[in-house]
Write an enzyme that holds these catalytic residues in place. Structure first.
Site, PDB file in Angstrom:
ATOM      1  N   SER A   1      44.895  -6.938  20.709  1.00  0.00           N
ATOM      2  CA  SER A   1      45.044  -5.569  20.208  1.00  0.00           C
ATOM      3  C   SER A   1      45.308  -4.623  21.368  1.00  0.00           C
ATOM      4  O   SER A   1      44.788  -4.812  22.473  1.00  0.00           O
ATOM      5  CB  SER A   1      43.782  -5.127  19.463  1.00  0.00           C
ATOM      6  OG  SER A   1      43.912  -3.796  19.000  1.00  0.00           O
TER       7      SER A   1
ATOM      8  N   ASN B   1      45.115  -1.298  20.303  1.00  0.00           N
ATOM      9  CA  ASN B   1      44.589  -0.129  19.611  1.00  0.00           C
ATOM     10  C   ASN B   1      43.276   0.296  20.264  1.00  0.00           C
ATOM     11  O   ASN B   1      42.286  -0.437  20.229  1.00  0.00           O
ATOM     12  CB  ASN B   1      44.375  -0.470  18.128  1.00  0.00           C
ATOM     13  CG  ASN B   1      43.883   0.704  17.315  1.00  0.00           C
ATOM     14  OD1 ASN B   1      42.860   1.300  17.629  1.00  0.00           O
ATOM     15  ND2 ASN B   1      44.599   1.027  16.250  1.00  0.00           N
TER      16      ASN B   1
ATOM     17  N   GLY C   1      41.017   2.489  19.515  1.00  0.00           N
ATOM     18  CA  GLY C   1      39.873   2.601  18.619  1.00  0.00           C
ATOM     19  C   GLY C   1      39.269   1.250  18.300  1.00  0.00           C
ATOM     20  O   GLY C   1      38.044   1.076  18.344  1.00  0.00           O
ATOM     21  N   LYS C   2      40.126   0.278  17.994  1.00  0.00           N
ATOM     22  CA  LYS C   2      39.645  -1.069  17.699  1.00  0.00           C
ATOM     23  C   LYS C   2      38.993  -1.702  18.922  1.00  0.00           C
ATOM     24  O   LYS C   2      37.945  -2.344  18.825  1.00  0.00           O
ATOM     25  CB  LYS C   2      40.801  -1.957  17.219  1.00  0.00           C
ATOM     26  CG  LYS C   2      41.313  -1.642  15.836  1.00  0.00           C
ATOM     27  CD  LYS C   2      42.391  -2.644  15.445  1.00  0.00           C
ATOM     28  CE  LYS C   2      42.923  -2.357  14.051  1.00  0.00           C
ATOM     29  NZ  LYS C   2      43.942  -3.358  13.638  1.00  0.00           N
TER      30      LYS C   2
ATOM     31  N   ASP D   1      43.432  -7.768  11.892  1.00  0.00           N
ATOM     32  CA  ASP D   1      44.358  -6.953  11.110  1.00  0.00           C
ATOM     33  C   ASP D   1      43.520  -6.271  10.049  1.00  0.00           C
ATOM     34  O   ASP D   1      42.742  -6.922   9.347  1.00  0.00           O
ATOM     35  CB  ASP D   1      45.474  -7.774  10.469  1.00  0.00           C
ATOM     36  CG  ASP D   1      46.638  -6.868  10.057  1.00  0.00           C
ATOM     37  OD1 ASP D   1      47.165  -6.152  10.938  1.00  0.00           O
ATOM     38  OD2 ASP D   1      47.001  -6.860   8.876  1.00  0.00           O
TER      39      ASP D   1
ATOM     40  N   ASP E   1      38.816   6.983   8.899  1.00  0.00           N
ATOM     41  CA  ASP E   1      37.371   7.234   8.852  1.00  0.00           C
ATOM     42  C   ASP E   1      36.999   8.603   8.282  1.00  0.00           C
ATOM     43  O   ASP E   1      36.047   8.705   7.505  1.00  0.00           O
ATOM     44  CB  ASP E   1      36.751   7.067  10.244  1.00  0.00           C
ATOM     45  CG  ASP E   1      36.563   5.609  10.634  1.00  0.00           C
ATOM     46  OD1 ASP E   1      36.439   4.763   9.724  1.00  0.00           O
ATOM     47  OD2 ASP E   1      36.533   5.309  11.840  1.00  0.00           O
TER      48      ASP E   1
ATOM     49  N   HIS F   1      33.628  -2.839   7.694  1.00  0.00           N
ATOM     50  CA  HIS F   1      34.447  -4.025   7.450  1.00  0.00           C
ATOM     51  C   HIS F   1      34.580  -4.870   8.711  1.00  0.00           C
ATOM     52  O   HIS F   1      34.496  -6.094   8.662  1.00  0.00           O
ATOM     53  CB  HIS F   1      35.826  -3.621   6.932  1.00  0.00           C
ATOM     54  CG  HIS F   1      36.539  -2.611   7.784  1.00  0.00           C
ATOM     55  ND1 HIS F   1      35.958  -1.440   8.217  1.00  0.00           N
ATOM     56  CD2 HIS F   1      37.806  -2.589   8.296  1.00  0.00           C
ATOM     57  CE1 HIS F   1      36.819  -0.754   8.942  1.00  0.00           C
ATOM     58  NE2 HIS F   1      37.945  -1.428   9.010  1.00  0.00           N
ATOM     59  N   ARG F   2      34.753  -4.196   9.852  1.00  0.00           N
ATOM     60  CA  ARG F   2      34.886  -4.919  11.117  1.00  0.00           C
ATOM     61  C   ARG F   2      33.553  -5.551  11.512  1.00  0.00           C
ATOM     62  O   ARG F   2      33.500  -6.678  12.000  1.00  0.00           O
ATOM     63  CB  ARG F   2      35.389  -3.965  12.202  1.00  0.00           C
ATOM     64  CG  ARG F   2      35.853  -4.654  13.484  1.00  0.00           C
ATOM     65  CD  ARG F   2      36.756  -3.744  14.299  1.00  0.00           C
ATOM     66  NE  ARG F   2      38.047  -3.549  13.625  1.00  0.00           N
ATOM     67  CZ  ARG F   2      38.445  -2.396  13.095  1.00  0.00           C
ATOM     68  NH1 ARG F   2      37.690  -1.326  13.167  1.00  0.00           N
ATOM     69  NH2 ARG F   2      39.616  -2.314  12.490  1.00  0.00           N
TER      70      ARG F   2
END
Length: 210
Positions: free
Chosen positions: A16, A18, A20-21, A79, A169, A194-195
């Site tokens: 990733s 990203n 934030g991720k 994902d 969010d 979820h993560r």
């Protein structure tokens, strides 16, 4: 049962770019205390994969294989996105580029609010679900990618609330907690998101191999 082969490789690539991720994963992986270095693919100059799958699972596998092929290391990819039933599951796999430009959170949120206007009524909240799929491959041609999934149910607000998190969010309302996911601390969010749930499945898979 013996430990999985990838744990002996020294490095696990996080597929990733990203921010934030990556921030959320760094916290989640730190709690696992794995005997490997988890390195975001950007540190290895690995570009984003072309996500041309039709599902979260397909795209997670595509990204994991891409990072593993370039790095020569085991890789794990996420994902994720938000699905709104009244929109036929949209934004879905296109969550990050729902408004056109990839990663433009403000534009994506604005488009989602616009698209939901015809469905708003005072009697019933609009339901939504965050989805996260993790795919782990030991090598680029791994025939048995490990898949871990997490689902987080909530409601879609009519206007943004909160300053934390990223993506959708600020629009994701948790009625039982009386707050949006953007009003939660990282620690609170990681416990139930979820993560966080997908990572819990990942954690459980490691425990069964000890």
């Amino acid at each position: 049962m013996s430990a999985p082969h990838w744990l002996s490789q020294g490095t696990l690539v996080l597929a990733s770019n990203n921010k934030g991720k990556i921030t959320e994963f760094e916290k989640l992986f730190a709690e696992l205390q794995l005997p490997v270095d988890v390195i975001p693919q950007g540190q290895l100059n690995i570009p984003d994969a072309i996500e041309d799958g039709l599902s979260f699972v397909e795209n997670a596998i595509i990204k994991a294989r891409h990072a593993s092929k370039i790095s020569g290391k085991p890789a794990i990819a996420d994902d994720s996105g938000i699905c709104v039933p009244v929109l036929g599951g949209a934004p879905g796999i296109y969550s990050a580029r729902y408004a056109g430009d990839h990663g433009n959170d403000a534009a994506n949120n604005e488009k989602l609010l616009h698209d939901l206007k015809p469905f708003r009524n005072a009697e019933q909240a609009i339901q939504g679900m965050f989805v996260c799929v993790l795919a782990l491959v030991e090598h680029a041609e791994d025939p048995l990618p490990q898949i871990f999934q997490g689902f987080w149910h909530g409601e879609i607000l009519e206007q943004a609330r909160g300053e934390h998190g990223f993506g959708y969010d600020p629009l994701f309302w948790l009625s039982e907690l009386k707050m949006s996911s953007a009003e939660m601390s990282k620690e609170e969010k990681n416990k139930i998101s979820h993560r966080g749930q997908a990572m819990q499945r990942f954690r459980e898979s490691l425990m069964t191999r000890e």
